[in-house]
Structure formats: C-alpha cells, structure tokens
Motif scaffolding. Structure first.
Motif, PDB file in Angstrom:
ATOM      1  N   UNK A  41      -1.536  17.216 -15.657  1.00  0.00           N
ATOM      2  CA  UNK A  41      -2.547  16.266 -15.183  1.00  0.00           C
ATOM      3  C   UNK A  41      -3.502  15.850 -16.302  1.00  0.00           C
ATOM      4  N   UNK A  42      -3.956  14.607 -16.272  1.00  0.00           N
ATOM      5  CA  UNK A  42      -4.926  14.163 -17.283  1.00  0.00           C
ATOM      6  C   UNK A  42      -6.177  15.048 -17.254  1.00  0.00           C
ATOM      7  N   UNK A  43      -6.632  15.428 -18.409  1.00  0.00           N
ATOM      8  CA  UNK A  43      -7.842  16.238 -18.512  1.00  0.00           C
ATOM      9  C   UNK A  43      -7.638  17.719 -18.312  1.00  0.00           C
ATOM     10  N   UNK A  44      -6.419  18.156 -18.079  1.00  0.00           N
ATOM     11  CA  UNK A  44      -6.196  19.583 -17.831  1.00  0.00           C
ATOM     12  C   UNK A  44      -6.415  20.433 -19.081  1.00  0.00           C
ATOM     13  N   UNK A  45      -6.368  19.829 -20.247  1.00  0.00           N
ATOM     14  CA  UNK A  45      -6.609  20.565 -21.487  1.00  0.00           C
ATOM     15  C   UNK A  45      -8.034  20.372 -22.003  1.00  0.00           C
ATOM     16  N   UNK A  46      -8.848  19.685 -21.249  1.00  0.00           N
ATOM     17  CA  UNK A  46     -10.228  19.412 -21.643  1.00  0.00           C
ATOM     18  C   UNK A  46     -10.479  17.916 -21.648  1.00  0.00           C
ATOM     19  N   UNK A  56     -13.481  24.875 -20.812  1.00  0.00           N
ATOM     20  CA  UNK A  56     -13.771  26.215 -20.276  1.00  0.00           C
ATOM     21  C   UNK A  56     -15.207  26.655 -20.528  1.00  0.00           C
ATOM     22  N   UNK A  57     -16.148  25.799 -20.279  1.00  0.00           N
ATOM     23  CA  UNK A  57     -17.540  26.197 -20.392  1.00  0.00           C
ATOM     24  C   UNK A  57     -18.198  25.892 -21.714  1.00  0.00           C
ATOM     25  N   UNK A  58     -17.460  25.564 -22.770  1.00  0.00           N
ATOM     26  CA  UNK A  58     -18.099  25.259 -24.045  1.00  0.00           C
ATOM     27  C   UNK A  58     -18.348  23.761 -24.119  1.00  0.00           C
ATOM     28  N   UNK A  61     -20.497  17.828 -29.073  1.00  0.00           N
ATOM     29  CA  UNK A  61     -20.575  16.373 -29.060  1.00  0.00           C
ATOM     30  C   UNK A  61     -19.286  15.725 -29.497  1.00  0.00           C
ATOM     31  N   UNK A  62     -19.039  14.477 -29.028  1.00  0.00           N
ATOM     32  CA  UNK A  62     -17.902  13.686 -29.475  1.00  0.00           C
ATOM     33  C   UNK A  62     -16.669  13.832 -28.611  1.00  0.00           C
ATOM     34  N   UNK A  63     -15.592  13.279 -29.121  1.00  0.00           N
ATOM     35  CA  UNK A  63     -14.310  13.317 -28.409  1.00  0.00           C
ATOM     36  C   UNK A  63     -13.610  14.647 -28.644  1.00  0.00           C
ATOM     37  N   UNK A  64     -12.823  15.026 -27.697  1.00  0.00           N
ATOM     38  CA  UNK A  64     -12.029  16.245 -27.816  1.00  0.00           C
ATOM     39  C   UNK A  64     -10.628  15.835 -28.272  1.00  0.00           C
ATOM     40  N   UNK A  65     -10.504  15.613 -29.574  1.00  0.00           N
ATOM     41  CA  UNK A  65      -9.281  15.071 -30.149  1.00  0.00           C
ATOM     42  C   UNK A  65      -8.097  16.020 -30.020  1.00  0.00           C
TER      43      UNK A  65
END
Length: 144
Positions: A41-46, A56-58, A61-65
C-alpha cells in the motif's frame, strides 16, 4: 519381431504430462500470488506529511526519499516477478502441449504397427477388426 529396434514407454510420457500439469497448476498459484499477495500500500514504508517525514514515530524535515525509492524498487521487482512467472507458465504450457502431441503420435504409431502386424498374420478378415485393437493399443494410455 520388427518392433524390437526401439520402444517408447508411453507410461513414462504419461508421468511427464501429469507432472507438467502439477507444475502448471503451481505456477498458476504463483502467478496469482505475485499479482495479489505482493501488494504494498502507498505510504506503508513511511510518508512525507506537511513538510515532515514520518516513520514509526520519528520525524524530520523534507521528503522521505528512501521510502519512495523502496516503494519504486518494490514495484519494479513485482513487475519483473510477474513477467518471469508468465514466461515460465508459457514455456511449461508449450512443453506440455508438445509432450501430449508426441504421446499421441507414438501411441498412434504403436497401434498402427500392432494392427499391421496382426493384420498380416490373420487369414480371415472377419475376425481381425474387433480383437486387434482391444488388446494392443488401449493398455498404454492411462487417462491423459
């Protein structure tokens, strides 16, 4: 006997066909699994939310590349696996079809040879029609 030069074991070809059918069935399950059981699913890895990346709680800033790269890599691998399984299914189906044709051709040749040999030994044509085919050609095929 004229047929002593070679003998095709039709029961061995029957076994090959049965095993191929099982493999094709298993590949059908693998095909379904690669298409539906590998969904990510989209977003399942962050995800990146309002300027912050969350995993997971962290937060930062910025994109999660990295998550985007992993999701992209997963999609590429999923497509690759689907194509490999499709190709294997195609190859196995082709091999199975050719094996069945070979089995049929050998079975027909065996029946023709048997009928020719029994027909040459018969002096009366009235009894040769029903007795010849019953004993020689039906025992080789086992439900293919």
């Amino acid at each position: 006997m004229a047929g002593d030069g070679y003998k095709v074991d039709l029961s061995a070809l029957d076994q090959v066909i049965r095993k191929l059918n099982r493999i094709i069935g298993d590949l059908g399950k693998a095909n379904a699994d690669t298409k539906s059981n590998t969904y990510l699913p989209p977003g399942s890895l962050g995800t990146s939310v309002a300027g912050q990346c969350t995993t997971s709680g962290s937060t930062s800033g910025g994109r999660f590349e990295e998550a985007e790269a992993l999701t992209s890599a997963h999609a590429e691998m999923k497509d690759y696996l689907e194509s490999v399984v499709d190709h294997l299914e195609s190859v196995m189906d082709d091999f199975g079809t050719k094996t069945k044709k070979a089995h049929g051709a050998y079975q027909d040749a065996e029946a023709d040879t048997s009928n020719a040999m029994h027909g040459a030994n018969q002096t009366s044509t009235s009894s040769s029609g029903s007795d010849i085919g019953a004993g020689s050609s039906t025992g080789s095929m086992s439900g293919v």
